[in-house]
Design a protein around this motif. Structure first.
Motif, short mmCIF file in Angstrom:
data_model
loop_
_atom_site.label_atom_id
_atom_site.label_comp_id
_atom_site.label_asym_id
_atom_site.label_seq_id
_atom_site.Cartn_x
_atom_site.Cartn_y
_atom_site.Cartn_z
N ALA A 105 -0.34 42.74 21.98
CA ALA A 105 -0.24 42.30 23.38
C ALA A 105 1.11 41.66 23.69
N THR A 106 1.78 41.11 22.68
CA THR A 106 3.03 40.37 22.92
C THR A 106 4.24 40.97 22.21
N GLY A 107 3.97 41.79 21.17
CA GLY A 107 5.07 42.32 20.37
C GLY A 107 5.66 41.30 19.41
N GLU A 108 5.05 40.12 19.33
CA GLU A 108 5.49 39.05 18.44
C GLU A 108 4.39 38.76 17.41
N PRO A 109 4.74 38.17 16.26
CA PRO A 109 3.69 37.80 15.30
C PRO A 109 2.67 36.86 15.93
N TYR A 110 1.41 37.00 15.52
CA TYR A 110 0.35 36.12 16.04
C TYR A 110 0.66 34.66 15.76
N ARG A 111 1.04 34.38 14.53
CA ARG A 111 1.17 33.00 14.06
C ARG A 111 -0.11 32.22 14.43
N LEU A 112 0.00 31.10 15.13
CA LEU A 112 -1.19 30.28 15.40
C LEU A 112 -1.98 30.75 16.62
N THR A 113 -1.55 31.86 17.25
CA THR A 113 -2.37 32.43 18.32
C THR A 113 -3.44 33.37 17.74
N PHE A 114 -3.40 33.60 16.42
CA PHE A 114 -4.45 34.39 15.76
C PHE A 114 -5.79 33.70 16.02
N PRO A 115 -6.84 34.44 16.36
CA PRO A 115 -8.13 33.78 16.64
C PRO A 115 -8.64 33.03 15.41
N ASP A 116 -9.44 32.01 15.64
CA ASP A 116 -10.08 31.30 14.52
C ASP A 116 -10.78 32.31 13.63
N LEU A 117 -10.52 32.18 12.33
CA LEU A 117 -11.04 33.14 11.35
C LEU A 117 -12.22 32.53 10.60
N ASP A 192 5.27 19.98 5.88
CA ASP A 192 6.61 20.47 5.54
C ASP A 192 7.34 20.74 6.86
N PRO A 193 8.49 20.07 7.11
CA PRO A 193 9.19 20.25 8.39
C PRO A 193 9.50 21.72 8.70
N HIS A 194 9.67 22.52 7.64
CA HIS A 194 10.00 23.93 7.88
C HIS A 194 8.80 24.76 8.32
N TRP A 195 7.58 24.18 8.19
CA TRP A 195 6.42 24.90 8.74
C TRP A 195 6.58 25.01 10.25
N ASP A 201 10.59 30.98 9.51
CA ASP A 201 11.13 32.30 9.20
C ASP A 201 11.68 32.26 7.77
N ASP A 202 12.29 33.34 7.32
CA ASP A 202 12.77 33.40 5.94
C ASP A 202 13.84 32.37 5.64
N HIS A 203 14.58 31.96 6.65
CA HIS A 203 15.66 30.98 6.45
C HIS A 203 15.17 29.54 6.55
N HIS A 204 14.09 29.33 7.26
CA HIS A 204 13.48 28.00 7.40
C HIS A 204 12.00 28.17 7.06
N TYR A 205 11.69 28.04 5.78
CA TYR A 205 10.38 28.41 5.24
C TYR A 205 9.77 27.21 4.53
N PHE A 267 2.90 34.76 -0.37
CA PHE A 267 1.73 34.62 0.50
C PHE A 267 2.13 33.91 1.78
N ASP A 268 1.77 34.49 2.91
CA ASP A 268 2.15 33.92 4.19
C ASP A 268 1.46 32.56 4.42
N PRO A 269 2.23 31.51 4.70
CA PRO A 269 1.62 30.17 4.85
C PRO A 269 0.54 30.08 5.93
N ASN A 270 0.75 30.71 7.08
CA ASN A 270 -0.27 30.64 8.13
C ASN A 270 -1.54 31.36 7.70
N SER A 271 -1.40 32.49 7.01
CA SER A 271 -2.58 33.20 6.49
C SER A 271 -3.33 32.32 5.50
N TYR A 272 -2.58 31.60 4.67
CA TYR A 272 -3.18 30.68 3.71
C TYR A 272 -4.01 29.61 4.45
#
Length: 366
Positions: A105-117, A192-195, A201-205, A267-272
């Motif tokens: 719907a947005t063309g961007e990663p879900y990140r925290l807009t992913f529905p509650d799992l 973690d401030p980089h969260w 992203d890969d540079h601020h992880y 492992f992706d932190p948000n997925s974790y």
């Protein structure tokens, strides 16, 4: 990426238990063996939090899988007899749609807009996958760790869809100790401030947060007996120590650091975060008017094998006993196997000999 990996497109919209829906979502899976003409020799494996669908080597991907010693021709889960499917959990970044996936719907990663799992969502995705393969009823459903909870959800939500069940080192609900540990793991990542509220992203992880989360996990996956036996109080050689105040001094610290570094960027932190919280939320008692036994009694099976290990502090043996008692009360013929492996929760990945004997012996009776 594994060449053996297949993808199943979930129906759109795919409704989630706690609200919201996914569009254009899929799950990754791998298969071994052949489905017979009667379509009654299918075994589904649901995994713990971090593994992929690559449980073992196969023709398309000869690299060893996470359960290599257990699965294959002539092994405990004999792929010459069984058609085996292993699914990567919905919400995991090992090929399935997850918070790191692009929201169509947005063309961007879900990140925290992913529905509650929830683990019920994982179970429903698995049931839809199984149906797409033309399988009405599984010969056996195997669930390991978090996957064992997903398996209980599968069976309670889809009555009589499974003939036999193997429950491996799992629980009918998370106990306070497990919730506390996972809460600390999530806190380490979030602080973690980089969260950055999930916008890394890969540079601020969030390397540091993920490292601490993994170390906490590894500590709880093994037992105190295992730590004592492997490391005692052995110190690092002078040239291996960190040149900083309060740096690593003991071998066990160095071991944990090595484990963490191998895990951090895999492992992706948000997925974790999402899968960790889904594990805390799961409670079979929701299906039994607040009673664990009531929830388990709604599961109808012919046979079940419940395996636990006495040194597991994350999913203690009394919780496996609870599952065994509940399935027995529901009318299943239940075998309960309590192992004394020193490896704690991770024993099912390490003590292949004893787990093979139990699992292979049970499958031979089906």
């Amino acid at each position: 990426m594994s060449d053996a990996r297949k993808y199943f497109n979930l129906p759109s919209p795919f409704a989630m238990k706690r609200g919201g829906a996914l569009n254009g979502a899929h799950v990754a899976y791998e298969t071994w063996g052949k489905l017979n003409a009667a379509r009654d020799n299918a075994v589904l494996i649901l995994t713990g939090l971090s593994p992929s669908a690559h449980a073992a080597a196969n023709a398309d991907d000869p690299s060893p899988g996470w359960w290599e010693g257990m699965l294959g021709p002539g092994k405990a889960i004999d792929t010459e007899r069984w058609f085996v499917v292993c699914m990567n959990s919905l919400g995991s970044d090992k090929g399935s749609t997850c918070p790191a996936s692009v929201n169509p719907a947005t063309g961007e990663p879900y990140r925290l807009t992913f529905p509650d799992l929830s683990l019920e969502d994982v179970a429903n995705a698995a049931k839809t996958l199984v149906a797409s393969l033309g399988i009405d009823q599984l010969a056996c459903l195997i669930g390991c760790s978090m996957g064992g909870m997903s398996a209980l959800a599968y069976m309670v939500l889809h009555p009589r869809s499974v003939r036999a069940h193997i429950s491996v080192d799992t629980a009918p609900q998370a106990q306070p100790f497990a919730i506390a540990i996972r809460s600390l793991q999530r806190e380490a990542i979030r602080l973690d401030p980089h969260w950055n509220g999930g916008q890394y992203d890969d540079h601020h992880y969030p390397d540091t947060g993920m490292s601490i989360a993994r170390k906490l996990g590894v500590i709880t996956y093994r037992s105190a007996m295992e730590w004592n036996g492997r490391f005692a109080r052995i110190r690092l050689d002078a040239d291996q120590r960190e040149e900083q105040p309060f740096g690593f001094e003991f071998q066990v610290e160095s071991y944990l650091e090595g484990h963490a570094q191998r895990f951090v960027r895999t492992f992706d932190p948000n997925s974790y975060l999402y899968l960790s919280r889904a594990s805390d939320w799961f409670d079979i008692a929701e299906y039994g008017n607040g009673s664990v036994m009531g929830g388990l009694k709604r599961i109808h099976l012919a046979q079940a094998l419940v395996i636990g290990v006495s040194t597991d502090i994350l999913f203690p043996l009394e919780q496996q006993e609870q599952i065994a008692d509940g399935l027995k009360a529901a009318g299943a013929n239940v075998q309960f196997v309590a192992l004394d492996s020193p490896q704690g929760h991770d024993a099912f990945l390490v003590d292949i000999e004893n787990y093979s004997r139990a699992i292979g012996g049970f499958l031979a009776t089906l």
